[in-house]
Structure formats: C-alpha cells, structure tokens
Write a protein that holds these residues in place. Structure first.
Motif, mmCIF file in Angstrom:
data_model
loop_
_atom_site.group_PDB
_atom_site.id
_atom_site.type_symbol
_atom_site.label_atom_id
_atom_site.label_comp_id
_atom_site.label_asym_id
_atom_site.label_seq_id
_atom_site.Cartn_x
_atom_site.Cartn_y
_atom_site.Cartn_z
ATOM 1 N N LYS A 1 64.481 120.422 33.557
ATOM 2 C CA LYS A 1 63.420 119.690 33.571
ATOM 3 C C LYS A 1 62.286 119.776 34.846
ATOM 4 N N THR A 2 63.739 119.787 36.294
ATOM 5 C CA THR A 2 62.307 119.937 37.093
ATOM 6 C C THR A 2 63.131 120.996 37.717
ATOM 7 N N ASP A 3 62.203 121.731 38.825
ATOM 8 C CA ASP A 3 62.965 123.023 39.830
ATOM 9 C C ASP A 3 64.115 122.371 40.960
ATOM 10 N N LEU A 4 65.092 122.580 40.811
ATOM 11 C CA LEU A 4 66.241 121.951 42.581
ATOM 12 C C LEU A 4 65.911 121.530 43.741
ATOM 13 N N TYR A 5 64.322 122.331 44.272
ATOM 14 C CA TYR A 5 63.784 121.700 44.959
ATOM 15 C C TYR A 5 62.817 120.833 45.162
ATOM 16 N N ASN A 6 62.256 120.197 44.317
ATOM 17 C CA ASN A 6 61.602 119.227 44.423
ATOM 18 C C ASN A 6 62.663 118.420 45.863
ATOM 19 N N PRO A 7 61.386 117.926 45.990
ATOM 20 C CA PRO A 7 61.561 116.884 47.497
ATOM 21 C C PRO A 7 62.535 115.256 47.311
ATOM 22 N N ASN A 8 62.169 114.861 45.495
ATOM 23 C CA ASN A 8 63.389 113.816 45.287
ATOM 24 C C ASN A 8 65.110 113.968 45.286
ATOM 25 N N ILE A 9 64.738 115.383 45.089
ATOM 26 C CA ILE A 9 66.721 116.110 44.629
ATOM 27 C C ILE A 9 66.974 115.882 46.056
ATOM 28 N N ILE A 10 66.241 116.342 46.683
ATOM 29 C CA ILE A 10 66.388 116.938 48.342
ATOM 30 C C ILE A 10 67.175 115.061 48.899
ATOM 31 N N ARG A 11 66.306 114.621 48.484
ATOM 32 C CA ARG A 11 66.235 113.483 49.544
ATOM 33 C C ARG A 11 67.403 112.847 49.068
ATOM 34 N N SER A 12 67.913 112.765 47.279
ATOM 35 C CA SER A 12 68.697 111.465 46.755
ATOM 36 C C SER A 12 69.732 112.338 46.989
ATOM 37 N N SER A 13 70.167 113.661 47.552
ATOM 38 C CA SER A 13 71.047 113.791 47.200
ATOM 39 C C SER A 13 71.654 114.550 48.405
ATOM 40 N N VAL A 14 71.106 114.224 49.669
ATOM 41 C CA VAL A 14 71.289 113.944 50.536
ATOM 42 C C VAL A 14 71.446 115.332 51.699
ATOM 43 N N GLY A 15 70.934 116.410 50.791
ATOM 44 C CA GLY A 15 71.349 117.707 51.429
ATOM 45 C C GLY A 15 72.161 118.796 50.575
ATOM 46 N N CYS A 16 72.816 117.866 49.695
ATOM 47 C CA CYS A 16 73.960 118.339 48.795
ATOM 48 C C CYS A 16 73.718 119.510 47.622
ATOM 49 N N VAL A 17 72.316 119.536 47.915
ATOM 50 C CA VAL A 17 71.723 120.476 46.851
ATOM 51 C C VAL A 17 71.649 121.599 47.759
ATOM 52 N N PHE A 18 72.063 121.854 49.129
ATOM 53 C CA PHE A 18 72.093 123.229 49.253
ATOM 54 C C PHE A 18 73.507 123.853 49.380
ATOM 55 N N SER A 19 74.316 122.640 49.546
ATOM 56 C CA SER A 19 75.736 123.415 50.445
ATOM 57 C C SER A 19 76.805 123.237 49.132
ATOM 58 N N ARG A 20 75.958 123.032 47.056
ATOM 59 C CA ARG A 20 77.503 122.676 46.536
ATOM 60 C C ARG A 20 76.606 123.991 45.874
ATOM 61 N N ASN A 21 77.595 124.901 44.509
ATOM 62 C CA ASN A 21 76.980 126.209 44.425
ATOM 63 C C ASN A 21 76.599 125.156 42.436
ATOM 64 N N VAL A 22 75.197 125.595 42.609
ATOM 65 C CA VAL A 22 74.736 124.873 41.748
ATOM 66 C C VAL A 22 73.836 125.725 40.939
ATOM 67 N N LYS A 23 74.189 126.295 39.855
ATOM 68 C CA LYS A 23 73.520 127.027 39.106
ATOM 69 C C LYS A 23 72.489 126.473 37.669
ATOM 70 N N THR A 24 71.661 126.703 37.046
ATOM 71 C CA THR A 24 71.010 126.830 36.455
ATOM 72 C C THR A 24 71.040 127.540 34.672
ATOM 73 N N GLY A 25 70.646 127.424 34.187
ATOM 74 C CA GLY A 25 71.074 128.155 32.908
ATOM 75 C C GLY A 25 70.339 127.485 31.540
ATOM 76 N N ASN A 26 69.812 128.074 30.239
ATOM 77 C CA ASN A 26 69.740 127.893 29.369
ATOM 78 C C ASN A 26 70.728 127.402 28.616
#
Length: 267
Positions: free
Chosen positions: A152-177
């Motif tokens: 529902k939101t893109d992974l680089y939303n500032p709130n995701i980056i902030r609340s993940s403390v940067g884990c959005v960068f280091s984890r193996n994250v993929k999207t799809g339906n």
C-alpha cells in the motif's frame, strides 16, 4: 574533508528536489531516488551497496563527520541550520540527509543464500510504522527474506526508513501481488503458515523446520481468502485476555522466534 557547495536558501532547486522526494511517492517512483536521514541509516545503506547521489549536512548539528570523509567533494553539500531544519523529518536529528538510488524489489529478483529459508510475508500492510517494525524483527531474527504482498506504500517512504532504523536497506525485501507470491511459494516448495483465527492450530504445535513462510495480515481485516485457501496450515497464538488480536509486528515476532527456536533445536 573538502566541500565545494554551501546552500543557505530554501528556494535552492536542490532543496526543493529533496522536499519533493521526501513528500511524494510518485516522484520517488519516477526518479528512482529517495531521501534518507541520519548517520546510522546512511552507514547501513552504504554497507548494503546503495548508490548515494548527494549528502547534505549541517556543520552546526552534525557531531561525528567521519563517515563524510568517504565521499567525494562533489557529493557533499553543506547547508545552513535553517535549511536543514526545513528538510529534516525527525525531531532528534544528526545533521545528515542523503539522496540515494533505490534498488530492485521485484519478486523475480529474489535469491536465497540457504537451502532451508525462513521468510515473513505481510499482506497489504498500510501503516509505515508497522512495516518498519516488521523489518526490525526480520533483522533481529536474520530472516532470509521479507515479502510485501499487495503493498500500500512504497518501501522508501520516510516513515518506513525511520521506523525500520535502516533495516529496509539491509534486509532482503521484495514485493509482489498475492497471486504471484503464492505461485512462487508453491514452485519453490515452501510450507505456508497463515496467521488466522479459523481452522487454526496452536503455533507451537506446527513444524517450522522445513522451508517456511509465515504470513500475516492487517489487524483490521486479517488475510485475504486467497491466502487462507492456499495455506499449508493456519496458525494461531492463543489469547488469554479479552481481545483476540495483537499488533501485527508483535504477532509476527512471536511466530518468527518460535520458528527460530525449533530450527535451533533441530540442528
């Protein structure tokens, strides 16, 4: 550390660009760029191989500038305190904001470093804070991947980056339906454990030691029927109080660490 440019006006085109990238998901998708804030987040992004286009920093605020010495002079831009405060997303800030290039998060690019992966799938999470918390849990457990179904939101939303403390960068994250992800799981031989209230077994009684996907839905509506129809086994965390649900990130953490416990015992 050489700096070739200083900006003191909020009307500067680069400052306007940063503000648009921070606020507009459409612009992030169109340009393939996003904004990250904080020294730790920047360090994690660099370690994860992200390309950093520019680094804006405020000498009046930054306490540790050692990381900035790794950049070329043309990447570094000094900004005034007033400009930085206009750009900063967090109240407690470290004086560093970067423009970075996003990565490919398509399901087709998913790869594992193990033959027995354990992954988390979240269907249609809406709150960036919950997504960030899920990513922090995934990092703590060193999961092999996190898949976001029907994002529902893109992974680089500032709130995701902030609340993940940067884990959005280091984890193996993929999207799809949902359909794409279910097809992938079937093809790769995953057991699919859906957190659900109906036709469920106590989560401590199922076997997570084979390639496994733990699937969680939203607190409001749970998982879609498509997931429930393709579940190997629905699982539940027994509740002893008045309510029948917990925050999705808390539930996911309980399930994930039970799977980790079983796998440790099985080694």
């Amino acid at each position: 550390m050489q700096v070739t440019k200083h900006i003191s006006s909020a009307q500067n085109p680069l400052i306007k660009k940063v503000l648009v990238l921070k606020e507009k998901s459409r612009e992030r998708k169109k340009t393939g760029l996003f904004i990250l804030e904080g020294l730790r987040e920047l360090q994690i992004a660099i370690g994860a191989g992200y390309f950093i286009e520019s680094v804006l920093f405020c000498e009046d605020i930054i306490e540790n500038s050692n990381l900035l010495h790794t950049f070329n002079a043309d990447q570094l831009i000094s900004v005034s305190a007033d400009v930085y405060k206009k750009l900063a997303y967090r109240d407690t800030t470290e004086g560093v904001i970067a423009i970075a290039k996003s990565k490919d998060h398509q399901l087709s690019s998913l790869e594992f470093n193990t033959r027995n992966p354990l992954i988390l799938i979240a269907e249609a999470p809406e709150k960036p804070g919950n997504i960030g918390a899920l990513l922090r849990t995934a990092d703590a457990a060193n999961l092999d991947a996190v898949l976001i179904a029907n994002p529902k939101t893109d992974l680089y939303n500032p709130n995701i980056i902030r609340s993940s403390v940067g884990c959005v960068f280091s984890r193996n994250v993929k999207t799809g339906n949902t359909s794409e992800i279910i097809s992938y799981l079937k093809k790769e031989g995953f057991q699919v454990f859906c957190a659900a209230l109906t036709a469920s077994k106590d989560y401590t009684t199922v076997n997570f030691t084979e390639p496994s996907a733990i699937v969680v839905g939203t607190e409001h509506s749970g998982l879609s029927n498509e997931w429930l129809q393709n579940s190997t086994q629905n699982i539940i965390i027994p509740m002893e109080g008045e309510i029948d649900s917990m925050n999705v990130s808390v539930s996911a953490a309980i399930l994930i660490f039970e799977a980790k416990r079983q796998r440790k015992l099985n080694t």
